[in-house]
Design an enzyme around this catalytic site. Sequence first.
Site, short mmCIF file in Angstrom:
data_model
loop_
_atom_site.label_atom_id
_atom_site.label_comp_id
_atom_site.label_asym_id
_atom_site.label_seq_id
_atom_site.Cartn_x
_atom_site.Cartn_y
_atom_site.Cartn_z
N GLY A 1 0.84 -1.20 0.00
CA GLY A 1 0.00 0.00 0.00
C GLY A 1 0.87 1.24 0.00
O GLY A 1 2.00 1.24 -0.51
N ASP B 1 1.65 -8.56 -1.07
CA ASP B 1 0.32 -8.05 -0.71
C ASP B 1 -0.70 -9.13 -1.06
O ASP B 1 -0.39 -10.11 -1.74
CB ASP B 1 0.02 -6.73 -1.45
CG ASP B 1 -1.00 -5.87 -0.71
OD1 ASP B 1 -0.62 -4.82 -0.15
OD2 ASP B 1 -2.21 -6.24 -0.69
N ARG C 1 -5.64 4.76 9.31
CA ARG C 1 -6.69 5.62 9.87
C ARG C 1 -7.41 6.43 8.81
O ARG C 1 -6.83 6.80 7.81
CB ARG C 1 -6.04 6.64 10.83
CG ARG C 1 -5.62 6.07 12.12
CD ARG C 1 -5.47 7.19 13.12
NE ARG C 1 -4.18 7.86 13.04
CZ ARG C 1 -3.88 8.94 13.75
NH1 ARG C 1 -4.79 9.47 14.56
NH2 ARG C 1 -2.69 9.49 13.66
N ASN D 1 -6.10 -5.06 12.67
CA ASN D 1 -4.68 -5.26 12.40
C ASN D 1 -4.09 -6.41 13.21
O ASN D 1 -3.11 -7.03 12.77
CB ASN D 1 -3.92 -3.94 12.63
CG ASN D 1 -4.17 -2.96 11.49
OD1 ASN D 1 -4.77 -3.33 10.48
ND2 ASN D 1 -3.73 -1.73 11.65
N VAL E 1 5.45 -1.64 11.26
CA VAL E 1 4.95 -0.29 10.93
C VAL E 1 3.45 -0.16 11.23
O VAL E 1 2.96 0.91 11.57
CB VAL E 1 5.22 0.06 9.44
CG1 VAL E 1 4.67 1.42 9.08
CG2 VAL E 1 6.73 0.03 9.15
N ASN F 1 -0.24 0.04 12.72
CA ASN F 1 -0.73 0.63 13.97
C ASN F 1 -1.82 -0.22 14.65
O ASN F 1 -2.46 -1.01 13.97
CB ASN F 1 -1.33 2.01 13.66
CG ASN F 1 -0.26 3.09 13.63
OD1 ASN F 1 0.60 3.13 14.49
ND2 ASN F 1 -0.33 3.96 12.63
N HIS G 1 3.59 5.56 20.24
CA HIS G 1 3.29 6.30 19.02
C HIS G 1 1.81 6.70 19.04
O HIS G 1 0.99 6.21 18.28
CB HIS G 1 3.59 5.42 17.81
CG HIS G 1 3.40 6.10 16.50
ND1 HIS G 1 3.99 7.30 16.19
CD2 HIS G 1 2.67 5.76 15.41
CE1 HIS G 1 3.63 7.65 14.96
NE2 HIS G 1 2.83 6.73 14.47
#
Length: 309
Positions: free
Chosen positions: A12, A34, A83, A96, A119, A121, A176
């Site tokens: 992505g 992917d 997001r 996720n 990476v 979230n 984060h």
Amino acid sequence: MGRKKISVIGAGNVGATVTNKVAEMEVGDVVMVDIIDGLPQGKGLDMLESAPVGGFDSNIVGSMGYDETADSAVVVVTSGVARKPGMSREDLLDTNKKIIESVVGQVVSKSPNAILIMVANPLDTMTYLALKRSGFPRNRVMGMAGILDTARFKAFISMELDVSVEDIQTVILGGHGDEMVPLPRYTTVSGIPILQLLPEETIERLVERTRKGGGEIVSLLKTGSAYYAPGAAAAQMVEAVLKDKKRILPCCAYLEGEYGLSDICFGVPVKLGANGVEEIIELELTADEKELVSTSAESVKKSIAALKL
Ligand SMILES: NC(=O)c1ccc[n+]([C@@H]2O[C@H](COP(=O)([O-])OP(=O)(O)OC[C@H]3O[C@@H](n4cnc5c(N)ncnc54)[C@H](O)[C@@H]3O)[C@@H](O)[C@H]2O)c1
């Protein structure tokens, strides 16, 4: 010896940006994976066709499976939903979690000696999940967040002072999320403390903008989240590992007592080299800074608990 292999899971926005960056850096050949048929192959071929113009010799392959990823030295995991306006990073947790569990299992079975750079979230929580599911030692599983967050802080300071971003040094601790802890006391412009260069209110405004830097991009883009700066940040971590640079960079690492915290993945300055997280650096903090770190740690702990491992 041949070239090192880097796999990037998720083709992505962030995945493609990291792939393009590391290919241009010539730190190894890249495999991009992917689940959307044609996406990794198409983007991979397009990047490969940019090589004659860009002048790099790295190979780039797109794939739907993991066979091509076998024996990767580094795997960057960007697969996962991003997001949209109005969402917090925590809103991504359930979706996720499933993606990361399935991806990490497949990555580990093909590349048992890889270094994992997470990476997706919520970052600290997904890094923790990857560490637990991989069974890897803590030096080989880390998350990308601090380099991005410090890059944002540096960009804002540079705009304010009209000085080069290259001369700004800073550290950010913590998870984060919007409770991350930028440290003005450890921020300099070519060694000159920022506290001598900007009034307190200005620094506070830049700190706030940094904390909400991800949300600022989400509300501008409306359809997703940031990827140029995140991609550049992840690529810097890949480079530090593959070139054994021993860089001191803020990364999400598993703590075992450092900063008074354990069993948590959290943003701290680390030494990044061929063995991954080679050292965790503990900074001296004031009582106020400790308080902020502890608030950030509480929210990361809550998120990790929601994984129900
Ligand atoms: N750590 C950070 O600082 C940071 C910064 C930016 C984005 N992110 C996070 O990174 C993730 C990716 O963001 P993006 O903008 O690239 O999103 P994106 O939607 O553009 O890309 C995600 C890709 O993952 C793929 N994917 C989904 N499930 C998969 C699976 N099981 N196996 C392989 N691929 C799979 C999707 O098909 C998609 O192409 C998000 O979770 C986002 O929140 C983190």
